[in-house]
Design a protein around this motif. Structure first.
Motif, mmCIF file in Angstrom:
data_model
loop_
_atom_site.group_PDB
_atom_site.id
_atom_site.type_symbol
_atom_site.label_atom_id
_atom_site.label_comp_id
_atom_site.label_asym_id
_atom_site.label_seq_id
_atom_site.Cartn_x
_atom_site.Cartn_y
_atom_site.Cartn_z
ATOM 1 N N LEU A 307 0.834 -1.198 0.000
ATOM 2 C CA LEU A 307 0.000 0.000 0.000
ATOM 3 C C LEU A 307 0.870 1.249 0.000
ATOM 4 C CD1 LEU A 307 -2.972 -0.539 2.510
ATOM 5 C CD2 LEU A 307 -3.129 -0.030 0.073
ATOM 6 N N ALA A 308 1.894 1.243 0.865
ATOM 7 C CA ALA A 308 2.799 2.390 0.954
ATOM 8 C C ALA A 308 3.536 2.594 -0.356
ATOM 9 C CB ALA A 308 3.789 2.187 2.098
ATOM 10 N N PHE A 309 4.035 1.503 -0.942
ATOM 11 C CA PHE A 309 4.789 1.604 -2.195
ATOM 12 C C PHE A 309 3.929 2.116 -3.346
ATOM 13 C CE2 PHE A 309 7.760 -2.030 -0.683
ATOM 14 C CZ PHE A 309 8.510 -1.117 0.042
ATOM 15 N N SER A 310 2.639 1.858 -3.296
ATOM 16 C CA SER A 310 1.763 2.272 -4.391
ATOM 17 C C SER A 310 1.132 3.643 -4.140
ATOM 18 C CB SER A 310 0.665 1.224 -4.623
ATOM 19 O OG SER A 310 -0.118 1.048 -3.465
ATOM 20 N N GLY A 311 1.561 4.326 -3.084
ATOM 21 C CA GLY A 311 1.085 5.672 -2.826
ATOM 22 C C GLY A 311 -0.295 5.748 -2.219
ATOM 23 N N GLN A 312 -0.817 4.624 -1.721
ATOM 24 C CA GLN A 312 -2.154 4.612 -1.145
ATOM 25 C C GLN A 312 -2.104 4.749 0.377
ATOM 26 O OE1 GLN A 312 -4.867 1.579 -2.878
ATOM 27 N NE2 GLN A 312 -3.094 0.928 -4.080
ATOM 28 N N LYS A 313 -3.252 5.081 0.944
ATOM 29 C CA LYS A 313 -3.370 5.154 2.398
ATOM 30 C C LYS A 313 -4.199 3.978 2.897
ATOM 31 C CE LYS A 313 -2.732 10.125 2.807
ATOM 32 N NZ LYS A 313 -3.273 11.405 3.352
ATOM 33 N N LYS A 314 -4.116 3.734 4.195
ATOM 34 C CA LYS A 314 -4.817 2.590 4.769
ATOM 35 C C LYS A 314 -5.988 3.059 5.626
ATOM 36 C CE LYS A 314 -4.254 -1.640 7.434
ATOM 37 N NZ LYS A 314 -3.329 -2.593 8.060
ATOM 38 N N LYS A 315 -7.107 2.348 5.508
ATOM 39 C CA LYS A 315 -8.252 2.618 6.363
ATOM 40 C C LYS A 315 -7.992 2.029 7.748
ATOM 41 C CE LYS A 315 -11.770 2.652 2.717
ATOM 42 N NZ LYS A 315 -13.003 1.999 2.221
ATOM 43 N N VAL A 316 -8.130 2.869 8.767
ATOM 44 C CA VAL A 316 -7.929 2.423 10.146
ATOM 45 C C VAL A 316 -9.081 2.919 11.003
ATOM 46 C CG1 VAL A 316 -5.412 2.362 9.952
ATOM 47 C CG2 VAL A 316 -6.534 4.463 10.689
ATOM 48 N N PRO A 317 -9.439 2.194 12.063
ATOM 49 C CA PRO A 317 -10.508 2.660 12.968
ATOM 50 C C PRO A 317 -10.121 3.983 13.616
ATOM 51 C CG PRO A 317 -9.974 0.344 13.350
ATOM 52 C CD PRO A 317 -8.915 0.874 12.446
ATOM 53 N N ASP A 318 -11.069 4.890 13.699
ATOM 54 C CA ASP A 318 -10.815 6.187 14.313
ATOM 55 C C ASP A 318 -12.131 6.719 14.877
ATOM 56 O OD1 ASP A 318 -10.225 8.818 15.015
ATOM 57 O OD2 ASP A 318 -8.791 9.052 13.376
ATOM 58 N N LYS A 319 -12.231 6.752 16.191
ATOM 59 C CA LYS A 319 -13.463 7.178 16.848
ATOM 60 C C LYS A 319 -13.751 8.661 16.638
ATOM 61 C CE LYS A 319 -13.270 3.616 20.454
ATOM 62 N NZ LYS A 319 -13.171 3.363 21.923
ATOM 63 N N LYS A 323 -17.453 8.463 10.375
ATOM 64 C CA LYS A 323 -17.773 7.079 10.031
ATOM 65 C C LYS A 323 -16.916 6.074 10.800
ATOM 66 C CE LYS A 323 -19.362 8.245 5.372
ATOM 67 N NZ LYS A 323 -19.194 7.994 3.916
ATOM 68 N N GLY A 324 -16.153 6.567 11.753
ATOM 69 C CA GLY A 324 -15.337 5.675 12.564
ATOM 70 C C GLY A 324 -14.139 5.104 11.856
ATOM 71 N N VAL A 325 -13.841 5.632 10.662
ATOM 72 C CA VAL A 325 -12.707 5.147 9.870
ATOM 73 C C VAL A 325 -11.932 6.346 9.342
ATOM 74 C CG1 VAL A 325 -12.003 3.866 7.821
ATOM 75 C CG2 VAL A 325 -13.884 3.023 9.214
ATOM 76 N N ALA A 326 -10.601 6.244 9.388
ATOM 77 C CA ALA A 326 -9.751 7.306 8.861
ATOM 78 C C ALA A 326 -8.748 6.722 7.884
ATOM 79 C CB ALA A 326 -9.021 8.025 9.989
ATOM 80 N N LEU A 327 -8.268 7.557 6.971
ATOM 81 C CA LEU A 327 -7.200 7.153 6.053
ATOM 82 C C LEU A 327 -5.875 7.663 6.591
ATOM 83 C CD1 LEU A 327 -8.849 7.885 2.580
ATOM 84 C CD2 LEU A 327 -8.376 5.649 3.582
ATOM 85 N N ARG A 328 -4.924 6.765 6.764
ATOM 86 C CA ARG A 328 -3.628 7.119 7.315
ATOM 87 C C ARG A 328 -2.512 6.636 6.383
ATOM 88 N NH1 ARG A 328 -6.064 10.425 10.153
ATOM 89 N NH2 ARG A 328 -6.813 9.939 12.253
ATOM 90 N N PRO A 329 -1.352 7.345 6.355
ATOM 91 C CA PRO A 329 -0.217 6.866 5.554
ATOM 92 C C PRO A 329 0.153 5.429 5.937
ATOM 93 C CG PRO A 329 0.180 9.095 6.341
ATOM 94 C CD PRO A 329 -1.068 8.621 7.039
ATOM 95 N N ALA A 330 0.376 4.601 4.937
ATOM 96 C CA ALA A 330 0.574 3.173 5.179
ATOM 97 C C ALA A 330 1.970 2.837 5.711
ATOM 98 C CB ALA A 330 0.314 2.380 3.905
#
Length: 389
Positions: A307-319, A323-330
């Motif tokens: 994910l990091a190598f392809s320039g994408q971010k990862k969905k992670v739980p975030d209260k 929507k309880g989900v955030a995009l963070r650098p992978a």
């Protein structure tokens, strides 16, 4: 007559770069198994040496990914077609490389004279052979890592293979995100920076020119010195020092026997881990569950790296998010996962193997490539934990 080792098209070059990322990845579990088998507080010089090489292998994966991204492709763990064969970039151990003949079988084993000899052969320009013609090719494409990277460099220099229009500055892992080791990340935007990135991989170890064996062993550039003064000379030389139990003197050549200060390696201060492949001996109960938990954690780590190598971010739980989900650098997530994986590996290596008295468990570094494989691992974990209650 066409050179069978020459990369002849842009698609073939992209496939080769996908396999280059996997090639760098394939050595990391080999070295980590030796590193994590060392009992805490012992073998400090071996720990420093192996860890430094692992960090640079991570750099090499990043550099290959940056080149691939600049050619408008997406780094992926999926199999690629190269020279008419479907080849997965993700290793399964023990690994007989379908790409490089000379490196032989890559095995996961604790630190030992045999393991260190294997490290030396991986990093030797001819993988331990006296000359390249002595390497049995089998069905492999290249005899050595050096041949492979030379083919990549040649293709990158050839406008007929990759024209200037093929390059674009996109999805690059920047230098600010590289978190240790010597060398530096090169952001790739054109032919020149692409070749510099591959040359950096070669200079630090993989694909080392055999002629370098006749040069000063501790050849170091300013780019390969850490701030504390530690000199990151080639991987081959560093592992030869472990193997011989001595440092190279500053005046010695890489093809000589090291004659400098002692390097103390205590092979008794190592957990006696025994690697069993995923399809090998059946291990149930909490031990089997722990092995599979490691495999799932390793699978997540590999996914995060890609994910990091392809320039994408990862969905992670975030209260804090609606929507309880955030995009963070992978990449930071992957780095965090590496530390967690280390703790799991060390715990396994301290656990007696029920199938092999006198030995301990060894992480399998198995990547579950499909959702079905991941579900089966999870189901197996639940079943083995239920059985042990």
């Amino acid at each position: 007559m066409t050179d069978p080792k020459r990369i002849v098209s842009l698609d073939e070059l992209k496939a080769a770069l996908q396999l280059a990322i996997g090639l760098e990845l394939s050595t990391i579990p080999v070295y980590l198994t030796g590193l994590y088998s060392i009992k805490e507080g012992t073998n400090t010089e071996a720990v420093q040496t192996i860890r430094s090489v692992v960090m640079e292998e991570m750099l090499h994966m990043t550099l290959a990914a940056n080149v691939l991204n600049a050619l408008k492709a997406v780094p992926s763990p999926e199999p690629v077609t190269f020279r008419g064969k479907q080849i997965s970039p993700i290793p399964v151990y023990p690994l007989d490389s379908p790409l490089i003949a000379g490196i032989g079988t890559l095995k996961l084993r604790p630190l030992s004279p045999q393991a260190v000899a294997g490290y030396v052969d991986i990093e030797h320009p001819l993988h331990g052979a006296a000359k390249i013609s002595e390497i049995p090719m089998g069905s492999c494409v290249y005899a050595t890592i050096g041949e492979f990277y030379e083919a990549v460099l040649t293709a990158l220099a050839d406008p007929a293979v990759c024209p200037d229009s093929a390059f674009e500055h996109r999805n690059q892992v920047p230098a600010s995100q590289y978190y240790g080791g010597a060398g530096y990340v090169i952001e790739v935007k054109d032919r020149d920076t692409a070749r510099k990135a591959i040359q950096k991989i070669i200079d630090e170890g993989e694909g080392l020119d055999p002629a370098k064996l006749g040069k000063t062993a501790k050849t170091v550039t300013d780019d390969d010195k850490l701030r504390n003064g530690w000199q990151m000379y080639s991987h081959y030389v560093r592992f030869r020092e472990l193997q011989s139990g001595r440092r190279f003197r500053s005046t010695q050549l890489a093809n000589q026997e090291p004659e400098g200060a002692l390097v103390l390696v205590d092979y008794d201060a190592v957990h006696p881990a025994r690697h069993v492949a995923i399809n090998g001996d059946t291990v149930g109960g909490p031990e089997g569950a722990a092995l599979s938990e490691f495999d799932l954690a390793y699978t997540r780590l590999v996914d995060d790296l890609y994910l990091a190598f392809s320039g994408q971010k990862k969905k992670v739980p975030d209260k804090l998010e609606d929507k309880g989900v955030a995009l963070r650098p992978a990449l930071p997530i992957a780095v965090h996962g590496m530390y967690g994986l280390k703790n799991m590996a060390v715990a396994l290596m301290r656990t007696p193997s029920p199938a092999h008295p006198g030995q301990t468990l060894c992480p399998r570094f198995f990547y579950a490539s499909t959702q079905d494989a991941r579900d089966k691992l999870r189901e197996g974990i639940d079943h083995m934990r239920e059985q042990s209650r």
